[in-house]
Motif scaffolding. Structure first.
Motif, PDB file in Angstrom:
ATOM      1  N   LYS A  10     -37.999  -8.332  -5.524  1.00  0.00           N
ATOM      2  CA  LYS A  10     -37.335  -8.372  -6.826  1.00  0.00           C
ATOM      3  C   LYS A  10     -37.974  -7.373  -7.773  1.00  0.00           C
ATOM      4  N   CYS A  67     -25.561 -10.960  -8.774  1.00  0.00           N
ATOM      5  CA  CYS A  67     -26.323 -10.213  -7.780  1.00  0.00           C
ATOM      6  C   CYS A  67     -27.423  -9.393  -8.442  1.00  0.00           C
ATOM      7  N   GLN A  70     -30.148 -11.584  -9.385  1.00  0.00           N
ATOM      8  CA  GLN A  70     -30.817 -12.047  -8.173  1.00  0.00           C
ATOM      9  C   GLN A  70     -31.732 -10.947  -7.629  1.00  0.00           C
ATOM     10  N   ARG A  71     -31.249  -9.697  -7.818  1.00  0.00           N
ATOM     11  CA  ARG A  71     -31.981  -8.606  -7.225  1.00  0.00           C
ATOM     12  C   ARG A  71     -33.286  -8.317  -7.974  1.00  0.00           C
TER      13      ARG A  71
END
Lengths: 906, 114
Positions: A10, A67, A70-71
């Motif tokens: 991340k 996304c 989340q990334r």
């Protein structure tokens, strides 16, 4: 593990965001195409197939957003973005940024510098094994002890130390030490090294390993000192022997004795005195190497040792103190020697030993400066407060300028928390920059402070480190400052309802009452704090002036002190008095020298000697403690102390003739209630060297200060040097000359070398000595003045800003007033009235705070009280003048405005 | 994101892993279709929710991805199970069975009641 991996990925996701975004887009695009193709195969037409696929996929942007979160690390991302934004804003306002960072750096730097000194002086531990176990053994009730204290903190005589060592059970090991200046040169001019005289277990108790060779063991400290040895400090080894290991085994001359160098201590060990460093250590047994009369090891009236022990495991300081209390009667009883005056023995036997922590070392510097430094820390803390209020005011002004921006963003859906976060980020960046610069500044400032404290005669050695305490302190101060100056404006600046702010065209909501009251409050507190600092500055400056202009009854311009050591001449006792008198007479022959005289106590040098005295016809129960000084015939002439009655000492006064004395006015007032003294007789109590003796008063001199300027005049008795029954081999000579001091010293040097090359001499200019004795007062006066000036400057800036702001806000009103017939001077008065109101409230608050805080300064002041009304009035007047001038500029600008322009102004 | 999403996410993860085990490397669309078909159209969820789940699984190292071409010559990102993913699947499947077994016992018609 998995989590850590995910977190790292991340974190990586924070970078190359565009490429990842593009990849996600094409993945979703391919998903759509696959679905559409399926739908086509299922018989839908192209449009329907696409529609269906889109519906089934759901919100594309929403998916992408999830996304993206989340990334990466959304919080961190937001933070980074805030920082970037804040940096951009700060770059766009270089003036504001520079003022903010510089004032903060100055505030934080001053605080950290003073804290760093305090840290090194009062908080740091000695670089020894388990400093918490190190304890000093002291006498709890030493008032009335007889004899001489030779080392400022000495607590024990040699016999007492032996008794403590023999009887104690609280310490796993124990040692005694003293410090002194040792002459390094075998002949000629003296070259001084600061030395430690230590018992054999000094190094082992502290747990200090040698850097080279070995350190002392008990065998090195045997009676007789058959193999005198010395241990060097690392720094001394470096400077004197260039760090060469061949120094081991060499001989070093100390006070004309040869010592063999056996080792070097590690670089971080500089002795037990914080603020001083030692050059060389020798064993206590060295006492027996000099002449018998200098040997202090069998006298109970020579207080010259400090005793330190390491607590046994499981022993607390309280338990040790109790144990020491219990062994005290026996220890004092057995340590009595015949030299102790009989009359004072009962008192001596009542002394009680106790224990105090000594892991931080001893420090004369600490004793005289700790309270000043704490006060200075408080003062610089107030300066920082002023800096913060000033910045808060500036931030608030900027917040109201940015109000529309904030309003628009609120309307677009930014939460208040987000906006506050963003404004706070600016504050944090400013504080961080200020702190970084401040810590750097602190290292310079504390060095300067140290140089300020060091004098020619007493250099200060204090290792200043940026240790964790200093860093934590600076960080803490910066955080507090940041909260102070940026939180309130951020809260205030974001308290806007979008509808109202968008509606009002030009002026925002902070120009309303609430925002403005806050700014006024800030200015009022700024004025209050500034007044406090000004009062402090004036108090310390006036106190310092009082000290420098104090009438001491002495005139020392052109006077040089010469400290002579005659021990190498090996003069028998009975020859010494004549030798010294002749020496003084020779010095008087030097061209330019007006007079010269010996004095056992140099006035204002902080040394003293006193004994109980009673008038003939009375008895010792009516005794009064009087100060003594043994002086030569020209002493009064040399220091210009006026003779009021009787005569000065004459060459005819000899040990064989009756003892004579000269007294001062205070003596006459206190002992004789004003009666004519000449011809009267008094008795002096027995001393370690003399029995009880009677003296006849032959003269009366004017009052003068005895050992320090701060002490009020007191009864002083001068005895004749010619009648000194126990002349030592040391002589202190005061020389008055019409030449400049350096020329006098040069002339004295050559003259004394001519008399005998075996005399070691040191010189000091009287005026320098007096000035050095006022070091602490000078420091307080300088620094508090500096801070006071800084405060008044900041207050002026703050007030100017607020009045300028008021003027801008009320331009319209000014136009109306002028249109209705108000004169320019009335407009100026209106704005100055505003200033006067703020000033009045601020001064009241500041005055009240100064009264409350004054107690802390009381002990440091001389000749005035901390609530001195003149000082308060002066400070308020000064601040008032600056404040009115600061607001006069914008007020006049307002009055100059053309009413027509002002009316149109919106 | 509320609790429901978490539950969904949890079961979704298991379904994705199982699908990849059963069918081998597969693209996102294929996984979504397979889950929908297997569940007998009982689960009507937006396909979009699958992608954050896939990303999470990939970050945790249970699946890996690589671009490839589909049967009908389309570029697509293919996901496949890693060794860690296989283990995780076994573990999650076991846990899931346990949970359902326990729940089943609870829900079984009143043996101990009365």
């Amino acid at each position: 593990m998995r989590r850590l991996r995910a977190l790292l990925l991340k974190f990586g996701g924070l970078f190359r965001r565009d490429r990842r975004d593009a990849e996600l887009s094409s993945e979703i695009e391919s998903h759509l195409q696959l679905h559409i193709e399926d739908n086509l195969r299922a018989g839908m037409n192209r449009e329907e197939a696409r529609r269906h696929a889109l519906i089934k996929l759901g919100g594309i942007e929403h998916t992408k957003e999830i996304c993206r979160d989340q990334r990466g690390l959304p919080l961190l991302e937001v933070l980074l973005r805030d920082i970037q934004y804040a940096l951009r804003i700060l770059r766009k306002n270089p003036g504001f940024t520079a003022v903010a960072v510089l004032t903060l750096a100055l505030g934080i730097g001053a605080n950290s510098a003073i804290f760093q000194m305090l840290d090194a002086l009062t908080m740091a531990s000695l670089p020894v094994r388990n400093p918490k176990e190190i304890v000093e053994i002291k006498i709890a009730n030493r008032e009335g002890a007889r004899g001489s204290v030779e080392f400022w903190n000495a607590q024990a005589s040699y016999p007492l130390w032996e008794e403590i060592r023999r009887r104690q059970e609280a310490f796993s090991s124990i040692f005694a030490w003293s410090s002194g200046q040792y002459n390094l040169s075998p002949s000629g001019d003296a070259r001084w090294a600061s030395g430690l005289e230590v018992s054999g277990s000094f190094f082992s108790t502290l747990g200090i390993q040698p850097a080279l060779g070995r350190v002392f063991v008990d065998a090195d400290n045997q009676p007789g000192c058959s193999t005198p040895s010395a241990v060097l400090s690392y720094a001394f080894w470096q400077t004197e022997y260039a760090g060469d290991s061949s120094a081991l085994g060499k001989k070093i001359t100390l006070e004309h004795q040869l010592y063999e160098i056996i080792g070097v201590t590690p670089a971080n060990f500089t002795g037990l005195e914080v603020g001083n460093k030692f050059d060389v250590a020798i064993p206590l047994c060295s006492e027996s190497l000099g002449s018998a009369e200098d040997n202090r090891s069998n006298a109970s009236t020579e207080w010259w040792l400090v005793v330190i022990g390491r607590l046994k495991p499981g022993w607390t300081i309280e338990k040790a103190a109790q144990h020491l209390g219990a062994i005290s009667p026996g220890a004092f009883e057995s340590s009595l020697r015949p030299d102790y005056p009989k009359a004072s023995i009962p008192q001596y036997l009542k002394f009680k030993l106790t224990a105090v922590p000594a892991g931080g070392g001893l420090s004369r510097l600490r004793e005289s400066y700790a309270s000043s430094l704490w006060l200075l820390l408080a003062i610089s803390g107030v300066v920082l407060l002023i800096v913060c209020t000033n910045l808060a005011n500036l931030m608030l002004a900027r917040a109201s300028a940015r109000e529309r921006e904030l309003t628009v963003r609120t309307a677009l859906g930014a939460s208040r928390a987000r906006l506050i976060c963003q404004l706070l980020t600016e504050g944090v960046l400013l504080a961080a920059a200020g702190a970084a610069l401040g810590v750097w500044l602190a290292t310079i400032l504390s060095e300067l402070l140290l140089q300020f404290l060091a004098t020619e005669s007493s250099p200060v050695f204090l290792p200043l480190h940026l240790d964790w305490r200093v860093i934590a302190f600076a960080a803490g101060v910066a955080t507090a400052a940041c909260i102070l100056f940026s939180l309130a404006p951020a809260l205030r600046g974001t308290r806007v309802s979008p509808s109202s702010a968008l509606k009002s065209s030009g002026r925002g909501a902070t120009s309303g009452r609430a925002g403005f009251t806050l700014r006024r409050l800030l200015v009022i507190s700024q004025i209050a704090f500034s007044l406090m600092l000004l009062i402090g500055a004036l108090l310390f400056t006036r106190s310092f002036l009082n000290l420098t202009t104090e009438d001491t009854g002495l005139h020392w311009n052109g006077v040089v002190i010469s400290y002579l050591d005659l021990s190498r001449l090996n003069l028998p006792v009975e020859r010494r008095v004549t030798y010294k008198s002749e020496l003084v007479r020779t010095l008087q022959q030097i061209p330019g020298v007006e007079s010269a005289a010996e004095a056992s106590i140099i006035p204002l040098s902080d040394s003293s000697s006193s004994n109980a005295v009673w008038m003939a016809g009375s008895d010792s129960t009516h005794a009064t403690e009087c100060s003594f000084s043994v002086v030569g015939p020209d002493f009064f002439k040399t220091l210009r102390i006026g003779m009021l009655a009787g005569r000065t000492f004459l060459p005819g006064d000899s040990p064989a003739s009756p003892n004579v004395a000269i007294v001062n006015e205070s003596f006459v007032r206190k002992m004789l209630h004003g009666a004519y003294p000449v011809g009267l007789r008094f008795s002096r109590e027995a001393t370690p060297r003399d029995p009880e003796m009677q003296f006849e008063i032959v003269g009366l001199v004017k009052d003068s200060k005895y050992n320090k300027i701060r002490r009020a005049v007191s009864p002083v008795i001068y005895l004749s040097q010619a009648q000194d029954h126990h002349p030592t081999t040391l002589a202190q000579v005061l020389i008055r000359s019409s030449l400049p001091p350096s020329a006098t010293v040069a002339a004295l040097k050559s003259s004394i070398t001519q008399i005998s090359p075996d005399i070691t001499a040191t010189y000091e200019v009287f005026d320098t000595m007096v000035r050095d004795s006022l070091m602490r007062d000078r420091l307080m006066a300088w620094l508090s003045s500096f801070f006071g000036l800084l405060a008044i400057l900041l207050a002026a800036v703050g007030l100017y800003g607020v009045i300028a702001y008021v003027v801008a806000q009320r331009t319209n009103e000014v136009g109306i007033r002028m249109a209705l017939g108000a004169s320019r001077s009335e407009i100026v008065k209106m704005f100055l009235g505003e200033t006067a109101l703020l000033l009045g409230i601020g001064c009241l608050a500041g005055g009240a705070m100064s009264l409350a805080a004054g107690r802390a300064a009381g002990a440091l002041l001389y000749g005035l009280k901390p609530y001195d009304p003149v000082t308060f009035a002066l400070a308020a007047a000064l601040l008032g003048a600056v404040a009115i001038s600061a607001s006069f500029v914008p007020a006049r600008r307002a009055a100059r405005v053309d009413p027509m322009v002002a009316l149109r102004y919106e | 994101m509320g609790e429901r999403a978490d539950v969904w996410q949890g079961t979704l993860t298991l379904m994705v892993l199982k699908t990849l085990q059963a069918l081998g490397p597969l693209h996102g669309y294929g996984i979504a279709r397979r889950i929908e078909q297997t569940s007998g159209d009982l689960l009507a969820v937006n396909y979009g929710t699958l992608y954050p789940a896939l990303l999470k699984l990939e970050q945790e190292g249970y699946i890996s991805s690589e671009w490839g071409t589909s049967d009908n010559n389309r570029k697509a990102k293919y996901y496949k199970l890693t060794r860690a993913g296989r283990k995780q699947l076994e573990k999650e499947a076991r846990e899931w069975e346990q949970t359902t077994e326990i729940l089943a016992r609870f829900l079984a018609p009143g043996k101990e009641s009365a």
